[in-house]
Design a protein around this motif. Structure first.
Motif, PDB file in Angstrom:
ATOM      1  N   ASN A  36      77.772  43.591  42.653  1.00  9.68           N
ATOM      2  CA  ASN A  36      78.248  44.252  44.035  1.00  9.68           C
ATOM      3  C   ASN A  36      76.775  45.183  44.336  1.00  9.68           C
ATOM      4  OD1 ASN A  36      78.804  46.265  45.827  1.00  9.68           O
ATOM      5  ND2 ASN A  36      80.964  46.133  45.350  1.00  9.68           N
ATOM      6  N   LEU A  37      76.087  44.421  45.151  1.00  6.52           N
ATOM      7  CA  LEU A  37      74.980  44.863  45.577  1.00  6.52           C
ATOM      8  C   LEU A  37      74.616  46.340  46.137  1.00  6.52           C
ATOM      9  CD1 LEU A  37      72.970  42.020  46.907  1.00  6.52           C
ATOM     10  CD2 LEU A  37      73.172  42.712  44.556  1.00  6.52           C
ATOM     11  N   GLU A  38      75.607  46.761  46.879  1.00  2.20           N
ATOM     12  CA  GLU A  38      75.797  48.280  47.324  1.00  2.20           C
ATOM     13  C   GLU A  38      75.789  49.227  46.260  1.00  2.20           C
ATOM     14  OE1 GLU A  38      78.888  48.946  50.248  1.00  2.20           O
ATOM     15  OE2 GLU A  38      78.152  47.412  51.512  1.00  2.20           O
ATOM     16  N   GLU A  39      76.733  49.008  45.314  1.00  4.45           N
ATOM     17  CA  GLU A  39      76.726  49.827  44.057  1.00  4.45           C
ATOM     18  C   GLU A  39      75.338  49.724  43.212  1.00  4.45           C
ATOM     19  OE1 GLU A  39      80.229  48.787  41.827  1.00  4.45           O
ATOM     20  OE2 GLU A  39      81.666  49.394  43.308  1.00  4.45           O
ATOM     21  N   LEU A  40      75.107  48.705  43.219  1.00  7.96           N
ATOM     22  CA  LEU A  40      73.749  48.206  42.376  1.00  7.96           C
ATOM     23  C   LEU A  40      72.764  49.095  43.001  1.00  7.96           C
ATOM     24  CD1 LEU A  40      72.473  46.873  39.900  1.00  7.96           C
ATOM     25  CD2 LEU A  40      72.127  44.756  41.141  1.00  7.96           C
ATOM     26  N   ALA A  41      72.587  48.958  44.311  1.00 12.37           N
ATOM     27  CA  ALA A  41      71.108  49.789  45.028  1.00 12.37           C
ATOM     28  C   ALA A  41      71.653  51.320  44.736  1.00 12.37           C
ATOM     29  CB  ALA A  41      71.532  49.414  46.308  1.00 12.37           C
ATOM     30  N   GLN A  42      72.620  51.814  44.665  1.00 13.03           N
ATOM     31  CA  GLN A  42      72.925  53.205  44.524  1.00 13.03           C
ATOM     32  C   GLN A  42      72.457  53.408  43.062  1.00 13.03           C
ATOM     33  OE1 GLN A  42      76.857  54.342  45.507  1.00 13.03           O
ATOM     34  NE2 GLN A  42      76.403  53.832  47.756  1.00 13.03           N
ATOM     35  N   LYS A  43      73.035  52.635  41.921  1.00 14.61           N
ATOM     36  CA  LYS A  43      72.633  52.824  40.639  1.00 14.61           C
ATOM     37  C   LYS A  43      70.931  52.730  40.222  1.00 14.61           C
ATOM     38  CE  LYS A  43      77.023  51.164  38.402  1.00 14.61           C
ATOM     39  NZ  LYS A  43      77.348  50.153  37.561  1.00 14.61           N
ATOM     40  N   CYS A  44      70.462  51.939  40.814  1.00 12.86           N
ATOM     41  CA  CYS A  44      68.877  51.846  40.709  1.00 12.86           C
ATOM     42  C   CYS A  44      68.077  52.465  41.597  1.00 12.86           C
ATOM     43  CB  CYS A  44      68.624  50.238  40.895  1.00 12.86           C
ATOM     44  SG  CYS A  44      69.480  48.982  39.819  1.00 12.86           S
ATOM     45  N   SER A  45      68.866  53.166  42.633  1.00 10.47           N
ATOM     46  CA  SER A  45      67.913  53.746  43.276  1.00 10.47           C
ATOM     47  C   SER A  45      66.889  53.137  44.170  1.00 10.47           C
ATOM     48  CB  SER A  45      67.376  54.908  42.971  1.00 10.47           C
ATOM     49  OG  SER A  45      68.363  55.986  42.396  1.00 10.47           O
ATOM     50  N   VAL A  46      67.418  51.674  44.511  1.00 11.96           N
ATOM     51  CA  VAL A  46      66.478  51.004  45.304  1.00 11.96           C
ATOM     52  C   VAL A  46      67.159  50.306  46.618  1.00 11.96           C
ATOM     53  CG1 VAL A  46      65.490  49.827  43.123  1.00 11.96           C
ATOM     54  CG2 VAL A  46      67.730  48.584  44.298  1.00 11.96           C
ATOM     55  N   SER A  47      66.259  49.645  47.412  1.00 12.47           N
ATOM     56  CA  SER A  47      66.689  49.353  48.727  1.00 12.47           C
ATOM     57  C   SER A  47      67.821  48.440  48.728  1.00 12.47           C
ATOM     58  CB  SER A  47      65.521  48.831  49.586  1.00 12.47           C
ATOM     59  OG  SER A  47      66.062  48.282  50.717  1.00 12.47           O
ATOM     60  N   TYR A  48      69.049  48.434  49.445  1.00 13.73           N
ATOM     61  CA  TYR A  48      69.728  47.393  49.599  1.00 13.73           C
ATOM     62  C   TYR A  48      69.433  46.154  50.239  1.00 13.73           C
ATOM     63  CZ  TYR A  48      74.073  45.203  51.159  1.00 13.73           C
ATOM     64  OH  TYR A  48      75.366  44.451  51.470  1.00 13.73           O
ATOM     65  N   LYS A  49      68.602  46.413  51.172  1.00 15.84           N
ATOM     66  CA  LYS A  49      68.098  45.236  52.057  1.00 15.84           C
ATOM     67  C   LYS A  49      67.235  44.371  51.127  1.00 15.84           C
ATOM     68  CE  LYS A  49      68.328  47.150  56.595  1.00 15.84           C
ATOM     69  NZ  LYS A  49      67.835  47.253  57.910  1.00 15.84           N
ATOM     70  N   ALA A  50      66.502  45.150  50.380  1.00 11.62           N
ATOM     71  CA  ALA A  50      65.513  44.333  49.404  1.00 11.62           C
ATOM     72  C   ALA A  50      66.558  43.569  48.357  1.00 11.62           C
ATOM     73  CB  ALA A  50      64.514  45.267  48.495  1.00 11.62           C
ATOM     74  N   LEU A  51      67.227  43.991  47.720  1.00 10.16           N
ATOM     75  CA  LEU A  51      68.343  43.269  46.919  1.00 10.16           C
ATOM     76  C   LEU A  51      69.042  42.046  47.762  1.00 10.16           C
ATOM     77  CD1 LEU A  51      70.121  46.103  44.808  1.00 10.16           C
ATOM     78  CD2 LEU A  51      68.247  44.613  44.058  1.00 10.16           C
ATOM     79  N   ILE A  52      69.189  42.327  48.890  1.00 11.78           N
ATOM     80  CA  ILE A  52      69.858  41.243  49.518  1.00 11.78           C
ATOM     81  C   ILE A  52      69.024  40.050  49.645  1.00 11.78           C
ATOM     82  CG2 ILE A  52      70.539  40.437  51.898  1.00 11.78           C
ATOM     83  CD1 ILE A  52      73.005  41.575  50.511  1.00 11.78           C
TER      84      ILE A  52
END
Length: 336
Positions: free
Chosen positions: A35-51
């Motif tokens: 789940n990229l939204e949760e992952l972005a919050q856990k890693c403190s990284v950009s959601y758009k970058a993960l997408i």
């Protein structure tokens, strides 16, 4: 399973890789299924970058569905059927040897395996004008015998020599030399003497001559070497669109029935298998053989055909090119 690392796709730098590892995301599969939204919050990284990273990884590594119709069209465009030059044997093989497949002849000593290999090589080189790689592992290759066969097909010395040039012979007498030879062929490092023709057939006579003594007992290396040979043969047949014909010895099982040598693991390698017997009956020709189809994905098994090795040429030995999926005329040797 592909491990995430810097450089496998744009945007996946070392800092992002480390951040993902800190939350136990280590492989491409882990990332694309998270789940990229949760992952972005856990890693403190950009959601758009993960997408963006996931989109590229999916394009590079995910399997995409292909329709059966597309697969069938690909089969039709890439498969050719090479006649052996013998109507009875072609009938058993559903028109001949298929490119992309391994076909096996099995039989005891004197059953005619090598003779069939000779005749098939001569027919493909002379009648179909295609190149053949012939690997001899038991010293049975005879250029003089092949020339005699060619003389029966054409009286022109020029045509006979041209046909012989299209048959490239390799003599190997151990499994390591065989593997090296097959790897060179697979890598495209084998140059044909007759430039301008494509290699459409590889004949290996025999595979058991170099493998039998490596199997059984405490020789654990033999099984691995056998499967390496099998892998190379399949790669050559598939990747280079070559019809592979191999010979194998026959043994008897507990009930006295003939079966192919090299054991159960090897039995999955050939797509088609034909058992050859010498026919012994009063008044029969010494060259009379019985061929039995024992394995096939296209034909009913245990079908039998008789043919005479001494009369290999017959009314069906015409100057047609490939039969079946793709048919080429003999006087157009550049196509292939």
């Amino acid at each position: 399973m592909v491990v995430l690392r810097e450089g496998i796709c744009p945007g996946l730098n070392q800092d992002l890789v480390q951040a993902l590892r800190n939350v136990d995301i280590r492989t491409v599969e882990d990332l694309v299924s998270a789940n990229l939204e949760e992952l972005a919050q856990k890693c403190s990284v950009s959601y758009k970058a993960l997408i963006a990273v996931r989109r590229v990884l999916l394009a590079q590594h995910a399997a995409f569905p292909v329709s059966c119709a597309d697969l069938y069209e690909e089969l039709l465009s890439s498969t050719a059927i090479l006649s052996t030059g013998n109507h009875c044997l072609d009938k058993l093989l559903d028109s001949g040897l298929y490119t992309g497949e391994v076909t096996e002849l099995i039989g005891g000593p004197g059953s005619g395996k090598t003779q069939v290999c000779f005749s098939t090589a001569v027919h493909i080189s002379c009648q179909l004008k295609q190149s053949v790689v012939y690997i001899d592992t038991n010293g049975g290759m005879s250029a003089n015998r092949m020339l005699q066969m060619l003389q029966a097909k054409t009286s022109t010395m020029e045509e006979q020599m041209a046909a012989l040039q299209r048959i490239q012979v390799f003599r190997v007498f151990d499994v390591f030399s065989l593997l090296k030879c097959l790897q060179n062929i697979s890598a495209g490092e084998v140059e044909m003497a007759c430039v301008g023709t494509s290699v459409k057939a590889l004949i290996l006579d025999s595979v058991s001559a170099v493998l039998s003594n490596m199997l059984g007992g405490k020789q654990t290396e033999g099984m691995s070497l056998m499967m390496q040979v099998a892998g190379e043969l399949k790669t050559i047949s598939k990747d280079l669109s070559v019809a592979v014909l191999v010979t194998n010895h026959a043994t008897r099982d507990g009930s006295g029935q003939l079966r192919a040598g090299l054991g159960q693991s090897w039995s999955h390698v050939p797509r088609t298998r034909v058992l050859l017997h010498r026919v012994k009956r009063p008044g029969a020709s010494s060259g009379l053989r019985l061929a039995t189809l024992t394995k096939s994905s296209r034909q009913s098994c245990q079908v039998e055909e008789e043919f005479d090795l001494s009369g290999w040429r017959g009314p069906e030995d015409t100057k047609a090119g490939y039969s079946g999926k793709r048919k080429l005329e003999c006087d157009n040797p550049g196509v292939g």
